[in-house]
Scaffold this motif. Structure first.
Motif, PDB file in Angstrom:
ATOM      1  N   VAL A 388     -18.227  -9.691   1.437  1.00 53.73           N
ATOM      2  CA  VAL A 388     -18.832  -8.872   2.690  1.00 53.73           C
ATOM      3  C   VAL A 388     -19.036  -9.696   4.172  1.00 53.73           C
ATOM      4  O   VAL A 388     -19.165  -8.270   4.931  1.00 53.73           O
ATOM      5  CB  VAL A 388     -20.199  -9.004   1.773  1.00 53.73           C
ATOM      6  CG1 VAL A 388     -21.173  -8.336   2.664  1.00 53.73           C
ATOM      7  CG2 VAL A 388     -20.251  -8.188   0.556  1.00 53.73           C
ATOM      8  N   GLY A 389     -18.514 -11.255   3.789  1.00 54.23           N
ATOM      9  CA  GLY A 389     -19.757 -11.428   5.753  1.00 54.23           C
ATOM     10  C   GLY A 389     -18.081 -11.038   6.288  1.00 54.23           C
ATOM     11  O   GLY A 389     -17.782 -10.629   7.802  1.00 54.23           O
ATOM     12  N   ALA A 390     -16.878 -10.776   5.527  1.00 58.00           N
ATOM     13  CA  ALA A 390     -15.821 -10.745   6.303  1.00 58.00           C
ATOM     14  C   ALA A 390     -15.696  -9.668   7.123  1.00 58.00           C
ATOM     15  O   ALA A 390     -14.762  -9.201   7.671  1.00 58.00           O
ATOM     16  CB  ALA A 390     -14.505 -10.907   6.156  1.00 58.00           C
ATOM     17  N   VAL A 391     -16.556  -8.274   6.161  1.00 58.80           N
ATOM     18  CA  VAL A 391     -16.032  -7.195   6.867  1.00 58.80           C
ATOM     19  C   VAL A 391     -17.084  -6.804   7.494  1.00 58.80           C
ATOM     20  O   VAL A 391     -16.967  -4.863   8.458  1.00 58.80           O
ATOM     21  CB  VAL A 391     -15.357  -6.276   5.763  1.00 58.80           C
ATOM     22  CG1 VAL A 391     -14.428  -6.435   5.015  1.00 58.80           C
ATOM     23  CG2 VAL A 391     -16.794  -5.802   4.016  1.00 58.80           C
ATOM     24  N   THR A 392     -18.132  -7.287   7.913  1.00 58.69           N
ATOM     25  CA  THR A 392     -19.702  -6.462   8.108  1.00 58.69           C
ATOM     26  C   THR A 392     -19.304  -6.601   9.963  1.00 58.69           C
ATOM     27  O   THR A 392     -19.086  -5.516  10.505  1.00 58.69           O
ATOM     28  CB  THR A 392     -20.768  -7.587   8.021  1.00 58.69           C
ATOM     29  OG1 THR A 392     -20.845  -7.889   6.447  1.00 58.69           O
ATOM     30  CG2 THR A 392     -21.885  -7.321   8.466  1.00 58.69           C
ATOM     31  N   ASP A 393     -18.693  -7.572  10.575  1.00 57.69           N
ATOM     32  CA  ASP A 393     -18.182  -6.923  12.237  1.00 57.69           C
ATOM     33  C   ASP A 393     -17.146  -7.192  12.454  1.00 57.69           C
ATOM     34  O   ASP A 393     -16.670  -6.997  13.824  1.00 57.69           O
ATOM     35  CB  ASP A 393     -19.872  -8.259  12.742  1.00 57.69           C
ATOM     36  CG  ASP A 393     -20.879  -8.470  12.375  1.00 57.69           C
ATOM     37  OD1 ASP A 393     -21.394  -7.079  11.807  1.00 57.69           O
ATOM     38  OD2 ASP A 393     -21.375  -9.405  11.970  1.00 57.69           O
ATOM     39  N   ALA A 394     -15.844  -7.387  11.493  1.00 55.70           N
ATOM     40  CA  ALA A 394     -14.563  -7.089  11.913  1.00 55.70           C
ATOM     41  C   ALA A 394     -14.474  -5.915  12.195  1.00 55.70           C
ATOM     42  O   ALA A 394     -14.304  -4.955  12.207  1.00 55.70           O
ATOM     43  CB  ALA A 394     -13.679  -7.187  10.597  1.00 55.70           C
ATOM     44  N   PRO A 395     -13.392  -6.416  13.829  1.00 59.80           N
ATOM     45  CA  PRO A 395     -12.746  -4.750  14.119  1.00 59.80           C
ATOM     46  C   PRO A 395     -11.640  -4.786  13.422  1.00 59.80           C
ATOM     47  O   PRO A 395     -12.230  -2.787  12.991  1.00 59.80           O
ATOM     48  CB  PRO A 395     -11.856  -5.087  15.376  1.00 59.80           C
ATOM     49  CG  PRO A 395     -12.786  -6.624  15.418  1.00 59.80           C
ATOM     50  CD  PRO A 395     -12.970  -6.892  14.204  1.00 59.80           C
ATOM     51  N   ALA A 396     -11.266  -4.102  12.436  1.00 57.06           N
ATOM     52  CA  ALA A 396     -10.651  -3.392  11.196  1.00 57.06           C
ATOM     53  C   ALA A 396     -10.749  -4.315  10.058  1.00 57.06           C
ATOM     54  O   ALA A 396     -10.568  -5.191   9.575  1.00 57.06           O
ATOM     55  CB  ALA A 396      -8.694  -3.623  11.794  1.00 57.06           C
ATOM     56  N   VAL A 397     -10.998  -3.531   8.970  1.00 58.93           N
ATOM     57  CA  VAL A 397     -12.052  -3.738   8.691  1.00 58.93           C
ATOM     58  C   VAL A 397     -11.417  -4.015   7.235  1.00 58.93           C
ATOM     59  O   VAL A 397     -11.139  -4.521   6.391  1.00 58.93           O
ATOM     60  CB  VAL A 397     -12.850  -2.514   7.201  1.00 58.93           C
ATOM     61  CG1 VAL A 397     -14.111  -2.617   8.326  1.00 58.93           C
ATOM     62  CG2 VAL A 397     -12.643  -1.437   7.739  1.00 58.93           C
ATOM     63  N   ASP A 398      -9.751  -3.244   7.555  1.00 60.16           N
ATOM     64  CA  ASP A 398      -8.400  -2.982   6.012  1.00 60.16           C
ATOM     65  C   ASP A 398      -7.574  -5.019   6.425  1.00 60.16           C
ATOM     66  O   ASP A 398      -7.521  -5.510   5.908  1.00 60.16           O
ATOM     67  CB  ASP A 398      -7.681  -1.711   6.559  1.00 60.16           C
ATOM     68  CG  ASP A 398      -7.362  -1.389   7.554  1.00 60.16           C
ATOM     69  OD1 ASP A 398      -8.028  -2.043   8.958  1.00 60.16           O
ATOM     70  OD2 ASP A 398      -6.173  -0.975   7.906  1.00 60.16           O
ATOM     71  N   VAL A 399      -7.534  -4.851   7.883  1.00 67.36           N
ATOM     72  CA  VAL A 399      -6.401  -6.483   8.411  1.00 67.36           C
ATOM     73  C   VAL A 399      -7.862  -7.607   7.164  1.00 67.36           C
ATOM     74  O   VAL A 399      -7.464  -8.369   7.656  1.00 67.36           O
ATOM     75  CB  VAL A 399      -6.679  -5.988   9.716  1.00 67.36           C
ATOM     76  CG1 VAL A 399      -5.913  -7.547   9.686  1.00 67.36           C
ATOM     77  CG2 VAL A 399      -5.111  -5.173   9.871  1.00 67.36           C
ATOM     78  N   ALA A 400      -9.214  -7.165   8.341  1.00 66.75           N
ATOM     79  CA  ALA A 400     -10.176  -8.633   7.330  1.00 66.75           C
ATOM     80  C   ALA A 400     -10.266  -8.414   6.481  1.00 66.75           C
ATOM     81  O   ALA A 400      -9.786 -10.032   5.416  1.00 66.75           O
ATOM     82  CB  ALA A 400     -11.607  -7.525   7.972  1.00 66.75           C
ATOM     83  N   LEU A 401     -10.572  -7.904   5.637  1.00 65.33           N
ATOM     84  CA  LEU A 401     -10.324  -8.210   3.904  1.00 65.33           C
ATOM     85  C   LEU A 401      -8.545  -8.458   3.140  1.00 65.33           C
ATOM     86  O   LEU A 401      -9.155  -9.487   2.547  1.00 65.33           O
ATOM     87  CB  LEU A 401     -10.749  -6.672   3.501  1.00 65.33           C
ATOM     88  CG  LEU A 401     -11.272  -6.784   1.535  1.00 65.33           C
ATOM     89  CD1 LEU A 401     -12.123  -8.052   1.322  1.00 65.33           C
ATOM     90  CD2 LEU A 401     -10.804  -5.913   1.041  1.00 65.33           C
ATOM     91  N   ARG A 402      -7.923  -7.709   3.923  1.00 62.84           N
ATOM     92  CA  ARG A 402      -6.732  -8.554   3.404  1.00 62.84           C
ATOM     93  C   ARG A 402      -6.733 -10.139   3.553  1.00 62.84           C
ATOM     94  O   ARG A 402      -6.326 -10.914   3.479  1.00 62.84           O
ATOM     95  CB  ARG A 402      -5.450  -7.142   4.248  1.00 62.84           C
ATOM     96  CG  ARG A 402      -3.966  -8.002   3.460  1.00 62.84           C
ATOM     97  CD  ARG A 402      -2.763  -7.160   3.702  1.00 62.84           C
ATOM     98  NE  ARG A 402      -1.965  -7.412   3.396  1.00 62.84           N
ATOM     99  CZ  ARG A 402      -0.833  -7.406   4.048  1.00 62.84           C
ATOM    100  NH1 ARG A 402      -1.086  -7.694   5.424  1.00 62.84           N
ATOM    101  NH2 ARG A 402       0.404  -8.120   3.661  1.00 62.84           N
ATOM    102  N   ASP A 403      -6.223  -9.810   5.157  1.00 60.33           N
ATOM    103  CA  ASP A 403      -6.768 -11.591   5.621  1.00 60.33           C
ATOM    104  C   ASP A 403      -8.301 -12.149   4.813  1.00 60.33           C
ATOM    105  O   ASP A 403      -7.483 -13.654   4.324  1.00 60.33           O
ATOM    106  CB  ASP A 403      -7.213 -11.665   6.967  1.00 60.33           C
ATOM    107  CG  ASP A 403      -6.018 -11.006   8.007  1.00 60.33           C
ATOM    108  OD1 ASP A 403      -4.803 -10.980   7.259  1.00 60.33           O
ATOM    109  OD2 ASP A 403      -5.720 -10.731   9.341  1.00 60.33           O
ATOM    110  N   TYR A 404      -8.494 -12.355   4.806  1.00 58.66           N
ATOM    111  CA  TYR A 404      -9.598 -13.030   3.838  1.00 58.66           C
ATOM    112  C   TYR A 404      -9.648 -13.371   2.721  1.00 58.66           C
ATOM    113  O   TYR A 404      -9.811 -14.655   2.295  1.00 58.66           O
ATOM    114  CB  TYR A 404     -11.550 -12.118   3.910  1.00 58.66           C
ATOM    115  CG  TYR A 404     -11.866 -13.183   3.178  1.00 58.66           C
ATOM    116  CD1 TYR A 404     -12.960 -13.947   2.758  1.00 58.66           C
ATOM    117  CD2 TYR A 404     -11.918 -12.274   1.916  1.00 58.66           C
ATOM    118  CE1 TYR A 404     -13.673 -14.506   2.869  1.00 58.66           C
ATOM    119  CE2 TYR A 404     -13.337 -12.880   0.594  1.00 58.66           C
ATOM    120  CZ  TYR A 404     -13.289 -14.151   1.024  1.00 58.66           C
ATOM    121  OH  TYR A 404     -14.488 -13.825   0.270  1.00 58.66           O
TER     122      TYR A 404
END
Length: 802
Positions: A388-404
């Motif tokens: 949840v924290g990884a996608v809350t403020d990330a510029p691009a949610v798809d990239v952020a979730l995959r990277d996390y």
């Protein structure tokens, strides 16, 4: 202070009174079972009172408090803190009796019931004597005012109609007093204890106290009570405009899920049973009705997102809708917090629909790939809650979730791991049955077949049977080298992905050989079955080839992690691997066992155990042979410094082989003896170990935790909830104190065996207080405390007593 009085129902309702059900109470919820029970009690009571007029029947208590708009003169207004279901039901019964009397010509009797027990007929507007909570008022008003739409499909209407039918059936034309007796039984024969709080007492606190076990009302009801207790005069408006629409979207259980999901985003260890305590502790920090109202509106917005997750047909974007349907079908509520965070980003305009759909596909891929490589549940809850924290403020949610999900030990399987796993991982035993079926179903859907197949009638089928008949054994052996161990090869491949498919006629296929199954598979509506039927034989080469083909399809359908971030870190040993290593290390020199025996003791299955033993260095691994006592033709030492011929080495240890290379059966260690060496209690009925599905280690863990629960519940301690017996190696015990958790651990191979740990989260003051009294606590416990601070685990402090 409170006062209690025993009285009858007539005394409760007669006079100028109005009983208001507060808006924080749950809506009317009695069903047919409760209605029938009440009616039967009333009829029996009426019959008894014919000969024994003083007979009464106790129906429970009615807890009341003074309403905020109570006046010293005029109509008395009281809040119903507890007992609203009985009160509402009995007035509905009287309303049904009133209307039946009207229709049968007894207008005087009907008006008497209405004026005495249902309405304050001498007050302006003739207000009702019982005023249900807002959600039920319109339906109740329709009944009270004899409206044409009385008796609708809601629970109020259903109860009214139910009693109308019961009264009509009970009305005997030859007995002019039968309905009068029923009326008297209700108003004079039903005894009730009325508990009234003194003026100034907080009705909401009384309500909370009465229901603090969560047994009468669930945790969402209690939280609603708490929120509206804090809202004050703003309560009714917020209820009508915000809360009531939320209750129409979500059921009571779904509301509880919503509050837990909201809590879990802040505390990944939060259990659903702790929802009320955890949320209340958080809400206590809010000040003033304005902040509480803002919180209610925030929860309602989250509820709208959850309603879409639970019912994806609400979602207008087709790509997102498909992904939501699959996540719902997957059945893992732990994924909901990150899904809600993604939908919230889209709703707030900070993520595009394409980004959200791609992120949801990543989540789906994460689930699927973990099962394929045999990591279905390892660390899953924590990984997803932290996402949840990884996608809350990330510029691009798809990239952020995959990277996390690609970083650390989150087990997002790479393409290479997928290719390597399909031939060795027992796919059939991974994850939940429904999830494995979904993966096969989604693979079938990817073919784009125009022929519709109803998944409800499909089950997972082993093409090569789990139990080999003589005919199936001969066909399978024909595809193997002459010196191959047929049974061992069967164990190796039978549960792998390449041997599994979906059919609607599992019982017809059963244990038949492939030659008998082939024509049935060819006629199947599923393309995957027609592809299997294209093979003339079905043995290891065909199973491995199909597994490899399915691996490529999985890689194509479900994109993997960012492999630039996965790194080459060494994977930490799994619990199963550690357990297998500890079991194998107990095999004495000069003795041998098989993968199947080790699997029985480990609570696992032969194929994954074989994969662990043959790919990870461990003491005594060479003493685990194939079924029948032969050394695998592909045996190799994992230590590159060793080059001995394995049979010669085993013979040097004292193991005897016959001329055909089979180890002496007298030197064989079966599961029961092996378990005894490991230190497990072995039952006398050792043959039960051989029963299909029997896993002694898991059964013993469960039996241990059952004893813990029985002892805990019998001693009457402050523990509010003892968990159900588990096959895991640890269970959490709810002690009813927010932020404090007791963990009981059972390790059969660890010194001491049993350990109890007490964790304190985010409360340094409590930790310091207990630490200062360490000697006093140790003396009371009769045990030494091992104390450790663990600030790296989300600010957690802990005390542990072994």
């Amino acid at each position: 202070m409170v006062k209690a009085t025993e009285t009858n129902f007539a005394a409760v309702l007669e006079g100028r009174k109005q009983y208001q059900v507060p808006l924080y109470q749950r809506t009317y919820s009695w069903g047919t079972k409760q209605l029938n029970q009440l009616w039967d009690d009333v009829v029996e009571l009426a019959a008894t009172r014919r000969t024994e007029p003083g007979t009464s029947h106790f129906i429970g208590s009615l807890v009341l408090a003074t309403s905020p708009d109570f006046n010293a003169v005029g109509m008395s207004k009281l809040l119903v803190v507890d007992g609203q279901q009985r009160l509402t039901t009995l007035t509905l019964l009287l309303a049904a009796l009133r209307d039946h009397l009207t229709e049968t010509g007894d207008a005087e009797g009907a008006e008497g019931i209405h004026a005495q027990y249902l309405a304050n007929v001498y007050d302006k507007g003739k207000p009702a004597k019982v005023l249900p909570t807002q959600a039920d008022r319109e339906a109740y008003k329709a009944v009270l005012t004899r409206s044409p739409d009385a008796g609708g499909p809601d629970r109020i209407g259903v109860a009214y109609n139910h009693f109308r039918a019961k009264i009509a059936a009970a009305d005997d034309p030859d007995d002019p007093h039968d309905l009068e007796e029923i009326e008297h039984a209700v108003v004079h024969g039903l005894a009730v204890v009325v508990v009234t709080a003194e003026r100034g007492d907080n009705a909401h606190r009384i309500f909370e106290s009465l229901n603090n076990t969560g047994l009468q009302l669930n945790q969402s009801d209690l939280l609603k009570n708490y929120l509206f207790m804090r809202l004050g005069e703003r309560g009714e408006d917020v209820y009508d405009t915000v809360w009531l629409p939320l209750e129409k979207r979500l059921s009571s259980d779904q509301l509880e899920l919503l509050f837990w999901l909201d809590l879990a985003q802040r505390d990944e260890r939060a259990k659903q049973s702790d929802t009320y305590a955890g949320q209340q502790k958080r809400l206590e920090k809010l000040t003033g009705p304005e902040q509480i109202e803002s919180e209610v509106r925030r929860i309602a917005a989250l509820g709208d997102l959850l309603a879409t997750i639970l019912d994806p047909s609400r979602e207008p974007d087709p790509a997102i809708r498909q992904r939501l349907e699959r996540i719902r079908d997957w059945g893992s509520t732990t994924a909901y917090p990150v899904v809600m965070a993604l939908l919230a980003r889209r709703a707030g305009g900070t993520a595009t629909p394409t980004q959200v759909a791609d992120a949801l596909l990543t989540l789906e891929s994460y689930f699927v790939r973990r099962i394929v490589v045999g990591r279905a549940t390892a660390g899953l809850n924590r990984s997803l809650l932290q996402a949840v924290g990884a996608v809350t403020d990330a510029p691009a949610v798809d990239v952020a979730l995959r990277d996390y999900l690609s970083r650390g030990r989150r087990h997002f399987a790479t393409d290479a791991q997928i290719r390597g796993a399909v031939g060795v991982v027992a796919f059939y035993w991974q994850g939940r049955a429904a999830q494995k079926k979904l993966i096969l179903q989604w693979i079938e859907e990817s073919y784009g077949s125009k022929e519709a197949v109803d998944p409800a009638h499909l089950t997972i089928e082993h093409v090569l049977p789990q139990a080999l008949t003589d005919a199936a054994l001969r066909e399978f052996a024909a595809g193997l080298p002459e010196d191959a161990d047929v049974r061992a090869e069967h164990e190796r491949v039978v549960h792998t992905l390449g041997n599994l498919t979906l059919t609607g006629y599992n019982s017809e296929l059963s244990n038949r050989p492939f030659s008998a199954k082939r024509s049935m598979l060819a006629d199947s509506g599923l393309r995957m079955n027609r592809e299997v039927s294209a093979s003339e034989t079905w043995s290891v080469p065909e199973i491995d080839a199909r597994g490899a083909a399915l691996a490529e399809q999985i890689i194509q359908l479900w994109p993997g992690p960012n492999e630039a971030l996965t790194g080459g870190s060494v994977e930490e040993p799994s619990e199963t691997r550690r357990l297998v290593a500890s079991i194998v290390a107990e095999i004495p020199a000069g003795r041998w066992t098989s993968y199947g025996e080790v699997a029985l003791v480990a609570g696992s299955y032969p194929q994954p155990v074989a994969a662990i033993i043959t790919t990870h260095p461990m003491q005594g691994a060479w003493r685990v042979l194939q079924t029948g006592g032969t050394i695998s033709p592909g045996f190799r030492w994992l230590d590159p410094a060793r080059s001995e011929e394995p049979r010669a080495f085993l013979e040097a240890e004292g193991l005897r082989f016959d001329a055909e290379g089979r180890a002496d059966t007298e030197q064989f260690i079966d599961a029961a003896e092996l378990a005894s060496l490991v230190g497990l209690d072995v039952p006398d009925e050792a043959p039960a170990w051989r029963a299909a599905g029997t896993r002694p280690l898991l059964a013993q863990r469960q039996a241990f935790f059952q004893k813990v629960r029985d002892l805990g519940e019998s001693t009457g301690t402050v523990v509010g909830y003892w968990p159900s017996p588990s096959t895991q190696d640890a269970v959490d015990v709810n002690i009813g104190v927010p932020g404090c958790i007791v963990v009981l651990s059972l390790a059969s191979r660890a010194p001491g065996g049993v350990q109890c740990s007490f964790y304190i989260r985010d409360d340094k003051a409590l930790f310091a207080q207990l630490h200062a009294r360490r000697e006093e606590i140790e003396e009371a416990l009769g045990a030494t405390l091992e104390v450790a601070r663990k600030p790296h685990i989300q600010g957690q402090q802990s005390c542990a007593a072994a």
